[in-house]
Design a protein around this motif. Structure first.
Motif, PDB file in Angstrom:
ATOM      1  N   MET A   1      37.884 -39.286 -21.658  1.00 32.23           N
ATOM      2  CA  MET A   1      38.203 -38.880 -20.368  1.00 32.23           C
ATOM      3  C   MET A   1      37.473 -39.037 -18.937  1.00 32.23           C
ATOM      4  O   MET A   1      37.900 -38.370 -17.683  1.00 32.23           O
ATOM      5  CB  MET A   1      37.212 -37.293 -20.663  1.00 32.23           C
ATOM      6  N   THR A   2      36.458 -39.442 -19.198  1.00 37.78           N
ATOM      7  CA  THR A   2      35.617 -40.048 -17.437  1.00 37.78           C
ATOM      8  C   THR A   2      36.653 -41.472 -16.917  1.00 37.78           C
ATOM      9  O   THR A   2      36.368 -41.448 -16.084  1.00 37.78           O
ATOM     10  CB  THR A   2      34.059 -40.773 -18.005  1.00 37.78           C
ATOM     11  N   LYS A   3      36.653 -42.114 -17.568  1.00 34.51           N
ATOM     12  CA  LYS A   3      38.092 -43.571 -17.141  1.00 34.51           C
ATOM     13  C   LYS A   3      38.756 -42.432 -15.996  1.00 34.51           C
ATOM     14  O   LYS A   3      39.313 -42.973 -15.248  1.00 34.51           O
ATOM     15  CB  LYS A   3      37.906 -43.978 -17.902  1.00 34.51           C
ATOM     16  N   ILE A   4      39.530 -41.295 -16.404  1.00 34.38           N
ATOM     17  CA  ILE A   4      40.602 -40.860 -16.305  1.00 34.38           C
ATOM     18  C   ILE A   4      40.359 -40.416 -14.972  1.00 34.38           C
ATOM     19  O   ILE A   4      40.929 -39.504 -13.680  1.00 34.38           O
ATOM     20  CB  ILE A   4      41.175 -40.214 -17.444  1.00 34.38           C
ATOM     21  N   LEU A   5      39.612 -39.536 -15.174  1.00 28.57           N
ATOM     22  CA  LEU A   5      38.710 -38.598 -14.058  1.00 28.57           C
ATOM     23  C   LEU A   5      38.104 -39.711 -12.511  1.00 28.57           C
ATOM     24  O   LEU A   5      38.855 -39.540 -11.711  1.00 28.57           O
ATOM     25  CB  LEU A   5      37.458 -37.852 -14.557  1.00 28.57           C
ATOM     26  N   LEU A   6      37.347 -40.449 -13.046  1.00 28.82           N
ATOM     27  CA  LEU A   6      37.170 -41.332 -12.147  1.00 28.82           C
ATOM     28  C   LEU A   6      38.637 -41.791 -11.608  1.00 28.82           C
ATOM     29  O   LEU A   6      38.140 -42.522 -10.254  1.00 28.82           O
ATOM     30  CB  LEU A   6      36.237 -42.706 -12.717  1.00 28.82           C
ATOM     31  N   SER A   7      39.154 -42.298 -12.484  1.00 26.31           N
ATOM     32  CA  SER A   7      40.714 -42.776 -12.093  1.00 26.31           C
ATOM     33  C   SER A   7      41.222 -41.726 -10.458  1.00 26.31           C
ATOM     34  O   SER A   7      42.053 -42.425 -10.427  1.00 26.31           O
ATOM     35  CB  SER A   7      41.270 -43.373 -13.005  1.00 26.31           C
ATOM     36  N   LEU A   8      41.483 -40.837 -11.456  1.00 30.08           N
ATOM     37  CA  LEU A   8      42.118 -39.529 -10.461  1.00 30.08           C
ATOM     38  C   LEU A   8      41.490 -39.051  -9.195  1.00 30.08           C
ATOM     39  O   LEU A   8      41.940 -39.499  -8.226  1.00 30.08           O
ATOM     40  CB  LEU A   8      42.429 -38.414 -11.371  1.00 30.08           C
ATOM     41  N   HIS A   9      40.171 -39.391  -9.747  1.00 27.88           N
ATOM     42  CA  HIS A   9      38.910 -39.418  -8.069  1.00 27.88           C
ATOM     43  C   HIS A   9      39.132 -40.500  -6.748  1.00 27.88           C
ATOM     44  O   HIS A   9      40.006 -40.376  -5.726  1.00 27.88           O
ATOM     45  CB  HIS A   9      37.778 -39.534  -8.674  1.00 27.88           C
ATOM     46  N   VAL A  10      39.629 -41.524  -7.311  1.00 24.61           N
ATOM     47  CA  VAL A  10      39.607 -42.600  -6.620  1.00 24.61           C
ATOM     48  C   VAL A  10      40.820 -42.795  -6.082  1.00 24.61           C
ATOM     49  O   VAL A  10      41.119 -42.809  -4.559  1.00 24.61           O
ATOM     50  CB  VAL A  10      39.275 -44.732  -7.376  1.00 24.61           C
ATOM     51  N   LEU A  11      41.996 -42.370  -6.324  1.00 25.70           N
ATOM     52  CA  LEU A  11      42.709 -42.851  -6.692  1.00 25.70           C
ATOM     53  C   LEU A  11      43.681 -41.356  -5.398  1.00 25.70           C
ATOM     54  O   LEU A  11      44.125 -41.740  -4.315  1.00 25.70           O
ATOM     55  CB  LEU A  11      44.524 -42.033  -7.503  1.00 25.70           C
ATOM     56  N   ALA A  12      43.087 -40.534  -6.116  1.00 25.71           N
ATOM     57  CA  ALA A  12      43.134 -39.180  -5.095  1.00 25.71           C
ATOM     58  C   ALA A  12      42.268 -39.789  -3.622  1.00 25.71           C
ATOM     59  O   ALA A  12      42.704 -39.342  -1.870  1.00 25.71           O
ATOM     60  CB  ALA A  12      42.592 -37.743  -4.796  1.00 25.71           C
ATOM     61  N   ALA A  13      41.609 -40.512  -3.498  1.00 25.46           N
ATOM     62  CA  ALA A  13      40.422 -40.602  -2.402  1.00 25.46           C
ATOM     63  C   ALA A  13      41.121 -42.023  -1.428  1.00 25.46           C
ATOM     64  O   ALA A  13      42.153 -41.039  -0.083  1.00 25.46           O
ATOM     65  CB  ALA A  13      39.054 -41.455  -2.023  1.00 25.46           C
ATOM     66  N   ILE A  14      41.795 -42.330  -2.405  1.00 25.29           N
ATOM     67  CA  ILE A  14      42.859 -44.136  -1.833  1.00 25.29           C
ATOM     68  C   ILE A  14      44.649 -42.920  -0.938  1.00 25.29           C
ATOM     69  O   ILE A  14      44.793 -42.891   0.490  1.00 25.29           O
ATOM     70  CB  ILE A  14      43.797 -44.606  -2.294  1.00 25.29           C
ATOM     71  N   VAL A  15      44.380 -41.822  -1.604  1.00 23.86           N
ATOM     72  CA  VAL A  15      46.064 -41.347  -0.961  1.00 23.86           C
ATOM     73  C   VAL A  15      46.166 -40.764  -0.132  1.00 23.86           C
ATOM     74  O   VAL A  15      46.885 -40.438   1.023  1.00 23.86           O
ATOM     75  CB  VAL A  15      47.048 -40.939  -2.593  1.00 23.86           C
ATOM     76  N   ALA A  16      45.067 -39.607  -0.059  1.00 20.38           N
ATOM     77  CA  ALA A  16      44.557 -38.510   0.949  1.00 20.38           C
ATOM     78  C   ALA A  16      43.810 -38.718   1.677  1.00 20.38           C
ATOM     79  O   ALA A  16      44.114 -38.550   3.072  1.00 20.38           O
ATOM     80  CB  ALA A  16      44.151 -37.145  -0.089  1.00 20.38           C
ATOM     81  N   VAL A  17      42.665 -39.731   1.295  1.00 20.73           N
ATOM     82  CA  VAL A  17      41.609 -39.793   2.553  1.00 20.73           C
ATOM     83  C   VAL A  17      42.244 -40.725   3.445  1.00 20.73           C
ATOM     84  O   VAL A  17      42.116 -41.158   4.698  1.00 20.73           O
ATOM     85  CB  VAL A  17      39.800 -39.949   2.376  1.00 20.73           C
TER      86      VAL A  17
END
Length: 149
Positions: free
Chosen positions: A1-17
């Motif tokens: 689950m940690t890898k999924i959350l980390l992947s989503l966090h990084v993707l959100a940072a790239i796509v949003a920020v």
């Protein structure tokens, strides 16, 4: 689950920020050109900043979930990153977006924007970008982390 959350966090940072950072940086020069042409580009850049700032709220939410799953919520690098993220959000909400709106109002009123206002906006945008760059470095380096980086 940690890898999924980390992947989503990084993707959100790239796509949003990422888009906010780029669009906010492009806004002051676009406004200077708009004084000679039209406000269309500046309005589009402001809209990108507003929309992606909202989408960007997913970044700290996913970050908190990831940190909780990794058991690092009390780590110094993470607490510093959280504080810098809050500061970046504050700069964006209190200084960048409102000044963009003020300048757009001037352009829509067919008044040339105040040069000092565009320079000041560029300064606040630079501070916003520097805060995010620092958070990114902290997320990669994680000084004192026991999670392996």
């Amino acid at each position: 689950m940690t890898k999924i959350l980390l992947s989503l966090h990084v993707l959100a940072a790239i796509v949003a920020v990422g888009p906010v950072t780029v669009a906010a940086s492009m806004f002051p020069p676009a406004v200077r050109r708009a004084a000679l042409t039209s406000a269309g580009t500046a309005a589009l850049l402001h809209r990108i900043c507003r929309v992606y700032a909202g989408v960007g709220l997913a970044v700290p939410l996913l970050g908190f979930a990831t940190a909780a799953a990794m058991g690092v919520l009390g780590s110094g690098w993470l607490v510093t990153s959280i504080a810098l993220t809050a500061a970046a959000a504050g700069v964006l909400a209190a200084f960048v977006l409102p000044r963009q709106e003020e300048i757009l109002d001037q352009l829509r009123g067919e008044r040339a924007p105040d040069h000092r206002a565009t320079v000041q906006l560029a300064l606040f945008t630079g501070a916003f970008n520097l805060l995010w760059a620092t958070v990114t470095v902290l997320m990669v380096v994680r000084p004192g982390s026991t999670t392996g980086a």
